[in-house]
Write a protein that holds these residues in place. Structure first.
Motif, PDB file in Angstrom:
ATOM      1  N   SER A  14      37.086  95.734  -7.513  1.00 46.02           N
ATOM      2  CA  SER A  14      35.663  96.016  -7.329  1.00 46.02           C
ATOM      3  C   SER A  14      34.710  95.229  -8.218  1.00 46.02           C
ATOM      4  O   SER A  14      33.521  95.157  -7.910  1.00 46.02           O
ATOM      5  N   ARG A  17      32.463  92.378  -6.641  1.00 45.73           N
ATOM      6  CA  ARG A  17      31.548  92.941  -5.651  1.00 45.73           C
ATOM      7  C   ARG A  17      30.394  93.662  -6.353  1.00 45.73           C
ATOM      8  O   ARG A  17      29.226  93.461  -6.028  1.00 45.73           O
ATOM      9  N   VAL A  18      30.724  94.490  -7.342  1.00 48.52           N
ATOM     10  CA  VAL A  18      29.685  95.234  -8.064  1.00 48.52           C
ATOM     11  C   VAL A  18      28.759  94.267  -8.803  1.00 48.52           C
ATOM     12  O   VAL A  18      27.544  94.441  -8.801  1.00 48.52           O
ATOM     13  N   GLN A  21      26.356  92.795  -6.371  1.00 52.26           N
ATOM     14  CA  GLN A  21      25.381  93.788  -5.923  1.00 52.26           C
ATOM     15  C   GLN A  21      24.325  94.035  -6.990  1.00 52.26           C
ATOM     16  O   GLN A  21      23.123  94.081  -6.696  1.00 52.26           O
ATOM     17  N   GLU A  57      33.410 103.320  -7.491  1.00 49.86           N
ATOM     18  CA  GLU A  57      32.642 102.073  -7.465  1.00 49.86           C
ATOM     19  C   GLU A  57      31.143 102.365  -7.451  1.00 49.86           C
ATOM     20  O   GLU A  57      30.366 101.701  -8.138  1.00 49.86           O
ATOM     21  N   ARG A  61      28.384 101.162 -10.159  1.00 47.98           N
ATOM     22  CA  ARG A  61      27.196 100.442  -9.709  1.00 47.98           C
ATOM     23  C   ARG A  61      25.927 101.160 -10.171  1.00 47.98           C
ATOM     24  O   ARG A  61      24.989 100.544 -10.663  1.00 47.98           O
ATOM     25  N   LEU A 118      21.291  97.695  -1.334  1.00 48.32           N
ATOM     26  CA  LEU A 118      22.366  98.662  -1.087  1.00 48.32           C
ATOM     27  C   LEU A 118      22.668  98.807   0.403  1.00 48.32           C
ATOM     28  O   LEU A 118      23.823  98.953   0.793  1.00 48.32           O
ATOM     29  N   VAL A 122      25.265  95.665   0.427  1.00 48.52           N
ATOM     30  CA  VAL A 122      26.410  96.496   0.051  1.00 48.52           C
ATOM     31  C   VAL A 122      26.980  97.206   1.267  1.00 48.52           C
ATOM     32  O   VAL A 122      28.172  97.452   1.352  1.00 48.52           O
TER      33      VAL A 122
END
Length: 169
Positions: A14, A17-18, A21, A57, A61, A118, A122
Motif C-alpha cells: 500500500s 499508492r498511499v 494519493q 490503508e 491515508r 479520493l 483513489v
C-alpha cells in the motif's frame, strides 16, 4: 502483539499508492513523503488496533493527510509570523496533462481537492469518503460537484500551456 511480517506485507502493498494519493491531495511530494512515513510509523506503533480497522490503508491515508495539513498550518503560521514571501515549489511531471492537473488541483479549495482525489484517483465511493472525512455524504457530493467545476475551469483553458521558460506545447 505486533506481527512484523503482516505489517511488512501491508506496507509493501500500500505505501506507493498511499504516497501518490497524499501527494495528489497536498500537491507537495516532499511533504507527502514525510506525512506518509510518519503515518506508517504510527500504524506500526498501533498495529494491533489498526489491522482491525475496516480499512487499514484508509487509516494510514487519513493520518497522513492530517499530518500534512498540520505541517502546512505550522509552516503558514511561521511564514505569517516572520512575514516572509514564499515561492511556488517546482513539481516534476511526466506530461503537460499531469502538470495541468496538479496545477488545477492546487487552485481549488482543500476540501474539494481532497474529495476529487479520493473519488477519482483513489476510487472511493461517496460513502467511503464521508466516513474517511467525518462529513455527511451530501457534503461530499457538494465538494465533488464544486471541485469538478472549479477544476474544469483551471484545466480546460483555451490558452496554450507554457513550460520551460516560454516554450509552448
Amino acid at each position: 502483539m505486533r506481527d512484523a511480517a503482516e505489517f511488512d506485507d501491508f506496507y509493501a502493498a500500500s505505501a506507493r499508492r498511499v504516497l501518490g494519493q497524499v501527494y495528489a491531495m497536498t500537491g507537495n511530494h516532499a511533504e507527502a513523503e514525510d506525512a506518509v512515513a510518519e503515518a506508517y510509523l504510527r500504524a506500526w506503533d498501533r498495529w494491533d488496533r489498526v489491522r482491525e480497522c475496516d480499512s487499514p490503508e484508509g487509516w494510514v491515508r487519513r493520518v497522513a493527510y492530517r499530518l500534512a495539513v498540520s505541517a502546512w498550518r505550522k509552516a503558514a503560521n511561521r511564514l505569517r509570523a516572520h512575514r516572509r514571501d514564499t515561492t511556488a515549489g517546482h513539481v516534476d511531471a511526466i506530461s503537460p496533462d499531469h502538470v495541468a492537473l496538479v496545477r488545477g488541483l492546487r487552485l481549488i479549495p482543500a476540501d474539494q481537492r481532497r474529495a476529487v482525489v479520493l473519488h477519482h484517483l483513489v476510487g472511493l465511493s461517496v460513502t467511503e469518503i464521508a466516513a474517511e472525512t467525518g462529513r455527511s455524504p451530501n457534503t461530499v457530493k457538494t465538494w465533488l460537484a464544486r471541485g469538478r467545476r472549479a477544476l474544469a475551469e483551471h484545466v480546460t483553458s483555451a490558452e496554450p500551456l507554457v513550460l520551460d521558460g516560454g516554450r509552448q506545447s
